[in-house]
Enzyme design. Structure first.
Site: not given
Ligand code: PEP
Length: 251
Positions: A9-11, A95, A97, A167, A173, A213, A234-235
């Protein structure tokens, strides 16, 4: 046998050029790897270019959200049909977010999942508790409510196009990963709940991903758990070499 899914997930990161460069770097690193579904989810504006760059490759492209209507006077929205048109096969829905910053509810998630399935997409449906909820020992209650609401009314056939991503919000994150045991507990709970709601064959074949993470140094322990069928990352998915390393660990 559940084929694992490793999804990045590149957000809200990467221009079109950076996104295309990333998949061009990733392609040779994962060429020939079998037995895993690899998914990347760039920003909306990069979907078409990334899909074109991935043409002929096994790497799938995902949207990060969608609207439930196919078309109409809905300024700013993107429908599942348009994601398909841009080359997507998957879409992330609900998600945390989006739940936190954009008022996503289980009801809106449910409508989006329905629309995504109708358009032929695989929906990656996210659920997870906050730290306050975990501390209050409400994890199963919260996740159970999210699953019941988000996935109410779907048939066994629909579930073939549904992947769940657990999640925990406190792990996204933050660098704080759930331990493999903490994650497995919730994954087992989710699979048992789906078994109760939709039966044995649906729960047996449902892929449940862990997200929060995930990194090269913890993915192996997570993937070793019986009810963890992949990861939403993600990251650590933003660099081709790191993402490829995690994919290799999973096969
Ligand atoms: C995510 O964006 O879904 C996620 C899990 O992020 P991170 O891996 O950075 O925690």
């Amino acid at each position: 046998m559940r084929i694992p899914v490793i999804a990045g997930n590149w957000k809200l990161y990467k221009t079109i050029g950076e996104s295309v460069a990333m998949v061009n770097e990733l392609k040779p690193l994962v060429a020939g790897i079998e037995g895993v579904e690899i998914v990347v989810a760039p920003v909306f504006t990069a979907l078409g270019s990334v899909s074109a760059a991935l043409s002929g490759s096994a790497i799938c492209v995902s949207g990060q959200d969608c609207f439930w209507e196919e078309e109409g006077a809905f300024t700013g929205e993107v429908s599942p049909k348009l994601l398909k048109d841009a080359g997507c096969s998957h879409v992330i829905i609900g998600h945390s977010e989006r739940r936190l910053y954009f008022g996503e509810s289980d009801d809106s998630v449910n409508r989006k999942v329905r629309a995504a399935i109708s358009a032929g997409l695989t929906a990656i449906v996210c659920v997870g508790e906050t730290l306050e909820e975990r501390d209050a020992r409400a994890t199963f209650t919260v996740v159970g409510k999210q699953i019941r609401g988000s996935l109410d009314g779907f048939s066994a056939d629909d579930f073939k196009q549904i992947v769940i991503a657990y999640e925990p919000v406190w792990a996204i994150g933050t660098g704080k990963t759930a331990t493999a045991e903490q994650a497995q507990d919730v994954h087992e709970y989710i699979r048992n709940l789906v078994l109760m709601l939709s039966g044995n064959s649906v729960s047996d074949s449902l892929r449940i991903l862990y997200g929060g993470s995930v990194k090269p140094d913890n993915i192996k322990g997570l993937m070793a758990q019986p009810d963890i069928d992949g990861a939403l990352i993600g990251g650590a998915s933003l660099k081709a070499a790191t993402f490829a390393e995690m994919i290799r660990i999973c096969v």
